[in-house]
Write an enzyme that holds these catalytic residues in place. Structure first.
Site, short mmCIF file in Angstrom:
data_model
loop_
_atom_site.label_atom_id
_atom_site.label_comp_id
_atom_site.label_asym_id
_atom_site.label_seq_id
_atom_site.Cartn_x
_atom_site.Cartn_y
_atom_site.Cartn_z
N SER A 147 0.56 -1.00 -0.12
CA SER A 147 0.46 -0.20 0.19
C SER A 147 0.47 1.31 -0.21
O SER A 147 0.45 2.06 -0.31
CB SER A 147 -1.02 0.02 1.05
N LYS A 186 0.78 3.12 -3.22
CA LYS A 186 -0.74 4.18 -3.54
C LYS A 186 -0.52 5.65 -3.21
O LYS A 186 -1.07 6.30 -3.87
CB LYS A 186 -1.46 3.33 -2.02
N TYR A 198 -3.67 -2.61 -10.21
CA TYR A 198 -3.69 -2.67 -8.54
C TYR A 198 -1.97 -3.53 -8.26
O TYR A 198 -1.71 -3.20 -7.30
CB TYR A 198 -4.72 -2.47 -8.18
N TYR A 227 -4.45 4.08 8.31
CA TYR A 227 -6.30 3.47 7.74
C TYR A 227 -6.94 3.78 9.07
O TYR A 227 -6.29 4.76 9.72
CB TYR A 227 -5.81 2.10 7.82
N VAL A 240 1.05 -3.54 3.39
CA VAL A 240 0.84 -5.22 4.68
C VAL A 240 1.60 -5.82 4.37
O VAL A 240 2.85 -6.77 4.71
CB VAL A 240 -0.14 -6.00 3.85
O1 DON Z 1 -5.43 -4.87 -1.97
C1 DON Z 1 -3.95 -5.52 -0.38
O2 DON Z 1 -5.16 -6.20 0.40
C2 DON Z 1 -2.85 -5.22 -0.54
N1 DON Z 1 -2.78 -4.93 -2.33
C3 DON Z 1 -2.53 -4.25 -0.34
C4 DON Z 1 -2.80 -4.39 1.21
C5 DON Z 1 -2.08 -2.69 2.39
O3 DON Z 1 -0.55 -2.82 2.20
C6 DON Z 1 -2.31 -2.43 3.55
N2 DON Z 1 -1.15 -1.97 4.33
N3 DON Z 1 -1.09 -1.80 5.31
#
Ligand code: DON
Length: 305
Positions: free
Chosen positions: A65, A68, A192, A240, A258
């Site tokens: 993320s 993003k 994405y 978040y 993540v």
């Molecule tokens: O969309 C997802 O679930 C992962 N590609 C990225 C989510 C993420 O990194 C949340 N952050 N802490």
């Protein structure tokens, strides 16, 4: 000052490793579940061009993320204010992959960092572009911002998420049902997943954040106004439903992933990247957050004084 900071970072690495309280790696993307949680790295890019490091600062990891932020910078550069017709800029208070508010708020995601909002940003990036071109725009942005072409996408991670990304697929279709997704959902999610699978080391990530931090030696990637706004969004929404806690403990704009990565901005002072793959209950790096808290305390860099 830089000498004191280097000594502090070296001590911090030893302290974190001695604690051994790593948190759990994300396993909903099976490929990320294979990473050992007991790892730590940090890099701090300074206004004089130096990058101080400790631990596994040169080890590439999945930025997830954190990407993003770079996708948002690309889209703001392209369409500017118009983005806010499609996505809000308020914290959601819900998990990063929540669908709850999307029904209540008729398909306009709260902010560009929760998954629903990031899918809208990526969808916007696809306007007039093929998925391959859109992806290459984000990758080129990151490489130029870091001044390092040795940054790549880990296709095994992208595939692993594509095979298991049922929530993002659901979010994309749900957005589409409200008319807030312009491309076939599989194009948007495919782009994405690949954007999230960009691999970078802490050194590369700290260098890529220099223009958001407005460091004098950074490549000119963003106007000061856009950088200010990205920082505001990172502070209020970057972790978040853990954003309030992070602002309380660290007091700096930051974006988590993540994969355990954190990009932290001390405006005008430093761009910081921390990696430790074990996560807390919000899905943010557990030891990374603690290290950021200790660094902010040591340097006095909190934006709140
Ligand atoms: O969309 C997802 O679930 C992962 N590609 C990225 C989510 C993420 O990194 C949340 N952050 N802490």
């Amino acid at each position: 000052m830089a000498e004191d900071l280097q000594e502090f970072l070296t001590g911090l690495d030893a302290e974190i490793r001695a604690m051994g309280d790593w948190g759990a790696v994300a396993d909903y993307i099976p490929e990320l579940g294979r990473v050992a949680p007991d790892q730590f790295g940090i890099a701090v890019a300074l206004p004089d061009g130096r990058v101080l490091t400790a631990g596994k600062a040169a080890q590439p990891f999945s930025i997830q993320s954190v990407s993003k932020v770079f996708a948002l910078a690309c889209v703001l550069g392209r369409i500017g204010e118009q983005l806010w017709l499609r996505v809000g800029r308020e914290p959601s208070g819900d998990r990063f992959d929540s669908i709850l508010l999307l029904e209540q708020e008729k398909g306009r995601p709260r902010n560009p960092f929760i998954n629903a909002g990031a899918l809208v940003v990526t969808d916007e990036l696809l306007t007039g572009r093929t998925p391959r071109q859109a992806l290459s725009e984000v990758l080129s942005f990151v490489r130029a911002a870091a001044e390092d072409d040795d940054i790549h996408i880990d296709k095994a991670v992208a595939r692993s998420e594509a095979e298991n990304g049922h929530r993002n697929t659901a979010l994309a279709h749900y957005l589409r049902s409200f008319g807030n997704l312009n491309n076939p959902p599989e194009h948007t999610t495919g782009t994405y997943f690949h954007q999230c699978a960009i691999e970078m080391s802490c050194i590369q990530l700290a260098r890529a954040g220099r223009s958001i931090a407005g460091l004098p030696n950074a490549p000119q990637m963003l106007s000061p106004r856009k950088a200010r706004r990205i920082n505001a969004l990172m502070l209020t929404c970057g972790q978040y439903d853990g954003s309030g806690n992070f602002a309380f403990r660290v007091g700096l704009p930051a974006k988590s992933g993540v994969g355990g990565g954190l990009l932290i901005i001390a405006p005008g002072r430093a761009s910081i990247a921390i990696w430790s793959p074990g996560l807390d209950g919000w899905g943010n790096s557990k030891m990374g957050t603690l290290a950021a808290e200790k660094l902010a305390e040591f340097t006095g860099w909190s934006v709140f004084g």
